[in-house]
Write an enzyme that holds these catalytic residues in place. Structure first.
Site, PDB file in Angstrom:
ATOM      1  NE  ARG A 223      -4.233  -1.578   0.268  1.00 19.94           N
ATOM      2  CZ  ARG A 223      -4.477  -2.483  -0.687  1.00 19.94           C
ATOM      3  NH1 ARG A 223      -3.683  -2.576  -1.730  1.00 19.94           N
ATOM      4  NH2 ARG A 223      -5.533  -3.282  -0.602  1.00 19.94           N
ATOM      5  CG  HIS A 271      -3.763   0.366  -6.366  1.00 21.53           C
ATOM      6  ND1 HIS A 271      -4.009   0.914  -5.141  1.00 21.53           N
ATOM      7  CD2 HIS A 271      -3.858  -0.979  -6.198  1.00 21.53           C
ATOM      8  CE1 HIS A 271      -4.247  -0.049  -4.264  1.00 21.53           C
ATOM      9  NE2 HIS A 271      -4.160  -1.210  -4.896  1.00 21.53           N
TER      10      HIS A 271
HETATM   11  P1  NDP Z   1      -1.882 -11.870   4.147  1.00 23.87           P
HETATM   12  O1  NDP Z   1      -2.716 -11.362   5.264  1.00 23.87           O
HETATM   13  O2  NDP Z   1      -2.140 -13.249   3.605  1.00 23.87           O
HETATM   14  O3  NDP Z   1      -0.345 -11.841   4.587  1.00 23.87           O
HETATM   15  C1  NDP Z   1       0.214 -10.768   5.260  1.00 23.87           C
HETATM   16  C2  NDP Z   1       1.660 -11.100   5.622  1.00 23.87           C
HETATM   17  O4  NDP Z   1       2.254  -9.926   6.189  1.00 23.87           O
HETATM   18  C3  NDP Z   1       1.777 -12.219   6.655  1.00 23.87           C
HETATM   19  O5  NDP Z   1       2.877 -13.038   6.363  1.00 23.87           O
HETATM   20  C4  NDP Z   1       2.047 -11.448   7.948  1.00 23.87           C
HETATM   21  O6  NDP Z   1       2.803 -12.138   8.898  1.00 23.87           O
HETATM   22  C5  NDP Z   1       2.853 -10.287   7.431  1.00 23.87           C
HETATM   23  N1  NDP Z   1       2.807  -9.173   8.382  1.00 23.87           N
HETATM   24  C6  NDP Z   1       1.730  -8.445   8.772  1.00 23.87           C
HETATM   25  N2  NDP Z   1       2.097  -7.526   9.688  1.00 23.87           N
HETATM   26  C7  NDP Z   1       3.425  -7.686   9.872  1.00 23.87           C
HETATM   27  C8  NDP Z   1       4.380  -7.047  10.688  1.00 23.87           C
HETATM   28  N3  NDP Z   1       4.048  -6.042  11.520  1.00 23.87           N
HETATM   29  N4  NDP Z   1       5.656  -7.459  10.623  1.00 23.87           N
HETATM   30  C9  NDP Z   1       6.017  -8.472   9.818  1.00 23.87           C
HETATM   31  N5  NDP Z   1       5.155  -9.133   9.010  1.00 23.87           N
HETATM   32  C10 NDP Z   1       3.875  -8.737   9.040  1.00 23.87           C
HETATM   33  O7  NDP Z   1      -1.973 -10.794   2.998  1.00 23.87           O
HETATM   34  P2  NDP Z   1      -1.882 -11.006   1.398  1.00 23.87           P
HETATM   35  O8  NDP Z   1      -0.623 -11.715   1.078  1.00 23.87           O
HETATM   36  O9  NDP Z   1      -3.149 -11.565   0.860  1.00 23.87           O
HETATM   37  O10 NDP Z   1      -1.837  -9.480   0.898  1.00 23.87           O
HETATM   38  C11 NDP Z   1      -0.816  -8.598   1.334  1.00 23.87           C
HETATM   39  C12 NDP Z   1      -1.148  -7.180   0.931  1.00 23.87           C
HETATM   40  O11 NDP Z   1      -0.952  -6.984  -0.457  1.00 23.87           O
HETATM   41  C13 NDP Z   1      -2.602  -6.732   1.129  1.00 23.87           C
HETATM   42  O12 NDP Z   1      -2.877  -6.430   2.473  1.00 23.87           O
HETATM   43  C14 NDP Z   1      -2.660  -5.508   0.253  1.00 23.87           C
HETATM   44  O13 NDP Z   1      -2.245  -4.374   0.998  1.00 23.87           O
HETATM   45  C15 NDP Z   1      -1.615  -5.784  -0.830  1.00 23.87           C
HETATM   46  N6  NDP Z   1      -2.240  -5.941  -2.148  1.00 23.87           N
HETATM   47  C16 NDP Z   1      -1.937  -5.052  -3.142  1.00 23.87           C
HETATM   48  C17 NDP Z   1      -2.517  -5.154  -4.386  1.00 23.87           C
HETATM   49  C18 NDP Z   1      -2.140  -4.239  -5.502  1.00 23.87           C
HETATM   50  O14 NDP Z   1      -2.761  -4.283  -6.565  1.00 23.87           O
HETATM   51  N7  NDP Z   1      -1.114  -3.425  -5.349  1.00 23.87           N
HETATM   52  C19 NDP Z   1      -3.500  -6.204  -4.677  1.00 23.87           C
HETATM   53  C20 NDP Z   1      -3.713  -7.121  -3.598  1.00 23.87           C
HETATM   54  C21 NDP Z   1      -3.115  -6.968  -2.374  1.00 23.87           C
HETATM   55  P3  NDP Z   1       2.253 -13.483   9.617  1.00 23.87           P
HETATM   56  O15 NDP Z   1       2.322 -14.540   8.548  1.00 23.87           O
HETATM   57  O16 NDP Z   1       3.200 -13.738  10.698  1.00 23.87           O
HETATM   58  O17 NDP Z   1       0.855 -13.177  10.060  1.00 23.87           O
END
Ligand code: NDP
Length: 308
Positions: A223, A271
């Site tokens: 984001r 985006h």
């Molecule tokens: P998930 O919820 O499946 O995965 C999120 C990951 O981030 C997990 O591994 C989590 O760790 C990690 N994480 C979250 N907070 C922290 C932190 N504070 N420190 C370290 N690691 C952290 O999300 P998705 O993979 O489905 O999607 C990720 C993001 O991609 C979405 O939230 C969105 O913002 C973005 N996105 C962008 C798009 C675009 O077109 N540009 C389209 C789709 C998504 P843990 O495994 O330990 O919980």
């Protein structure tokens, strides 16, 4: 028991037809034609207002039509509601394509060649083997792990960082904030695929850039709020970073005078890294409603305390 949809009209048409075919027991309503608010059990939306949520007394689940929920103000969502993000194969495919493209574009120095072409300069550079270009992914969720799996066959040494770590085949894993510095120190290309939360906002900043090796490049497909834009400009200006592929901005769309538009070391896209696919997403959504009705776990349910 009815379903309420509040997002783009084109998708609404496709979803409405799919509901008629696959869930004829579930009346499909399109905001603002809500009908009797007491009928609505499920709501799918990109954004919602407090008034809408509080006007639906029997609402049980709020589905985001996108992969993230950062666009929703969760503090305004009543505690009794379950919040679910979109996890569907079309979104993953799009992200895998984009992140692979962006990684290869940086690895093969396409920003340099774009500038050279504009200046009519034939300016070849030596080709670095993939095994000498380390790629790191922040966020090992649905999308981060799929991107890593797609990058493996190219031969890049891969590393990943998340809150809890875990195992990803062929990837060196780093877990938690204590491991962030050592993770970053070995990323020649850094891909951000984190959700936007209070903890991750501004994580792509001067402090993180300083920890990357000199000449590293970044890809932000998380984001816009993850990136401190001025810090990126400064790091490119100083030569510490060599390039960036940026798909998301703090303020979208970008203003006409945004410095990223014409920056020679930035590739900017509006985006579009990935988008919810209308056909595949409605199947996932209906399956999730069925799981909820059967008392089974819902796929993609958000932990509201964590914010993702
Ligand atoms: P998930 O919820 O499946 O995965 C999120 C990951 O981030 C997990 O591994 C989590 O760790 C990690 N994480 C979250 N907070 C922290 C932190 N504070 N420190 C370290 N690691 C952290 O999300 P998705 O993979 O489905 O999607 C990720 C993001 O991609 C979405 O939230 C969105 O913002 C973005 N996105 C962008 C798009 C675009 O077109 N540009 C389209 C789709 C998504 P843990 O495994 O330990 O919980």
């Amino acid at each position: 028991m009815a379903f309420l949809y509040k997002s783009s009209a084109a998708r609404g048409q496709i979803w409405s037809e799919a509901f008629t075919r696959l869930a004829p027991d579930m009346p499909f309503r399109t905001w603002p034609d809500i009908g009797d608010p007491a009928d609505i059990r499920y709501l799918a939306a990109w954004t919602v207002t407090r008034e809408l949520l509080h006007g639906l007394p029997n609402l049980e689940v709020l589905f985001s039509v996108g992969a993230g929920v950062d666009q929703l103000d969760l503090s305004q969502v009543p505690d009794r509601l379950r919040v679910v993000r979109m996890m569907e194969p079309g979104l993953t495919d799009g992200m895998v394509q984009y992140a692979t493209f962006a990684t290869l574009a940086l690895h093969r120095e396409m920003l340099h060649y774009r500038t050279a072409q504009t200046g009519h300069r034939w300016a070849p550079r030596p080709l670095l083997p993939a095994r000498q270009r380390r790629v790191g992914v922040m966020g090992l969720g649905q999308l981060g792990t799929a991107v890593l799996a797609a990058l493996r066959p190219f031969g890049f040494p891969l590393r990943g960082w998340s809150r809890s770590g875990g195992d990803v085949e062929g990837v060196e894993i780093f877990a938690g904030s204590d491991a962030l510095a050592s993770f970053l120190s070995g990323c020649d290309i850094l891909i951000c695929l984190l959700p936007l939360t209070d903890e991750t906002r501004g994580i792509l900043c001067r402090k993180s850039f300083d920890l990357l090796p000199r000449g590293a490049a970044i890809i932000n497909v998380g984001r816009g709020g993850h990136l401190v834009e001025q810090d990126l400009l400064d790091a490119l200006e100083s030569g510490h970073l060599s390039g960036a592929v940026i798909d998301v901005l703090n303020i979208e769309p970008a203003a006409a005078d945004h410095p990223f538009w014409s920056h020679p070391f930035i590739l900017l896209t509006p985006h579009v890294a990935s988008q919810t696919q209308d056909e595949s997403s409605v199947n996932v959504l209906i399956a999730n409603i069925r799981r909820h009705q059967a008392g089974q776990p819902i796929q993609g349910e958000v932990d509201r305390a964590r914010g993702y």
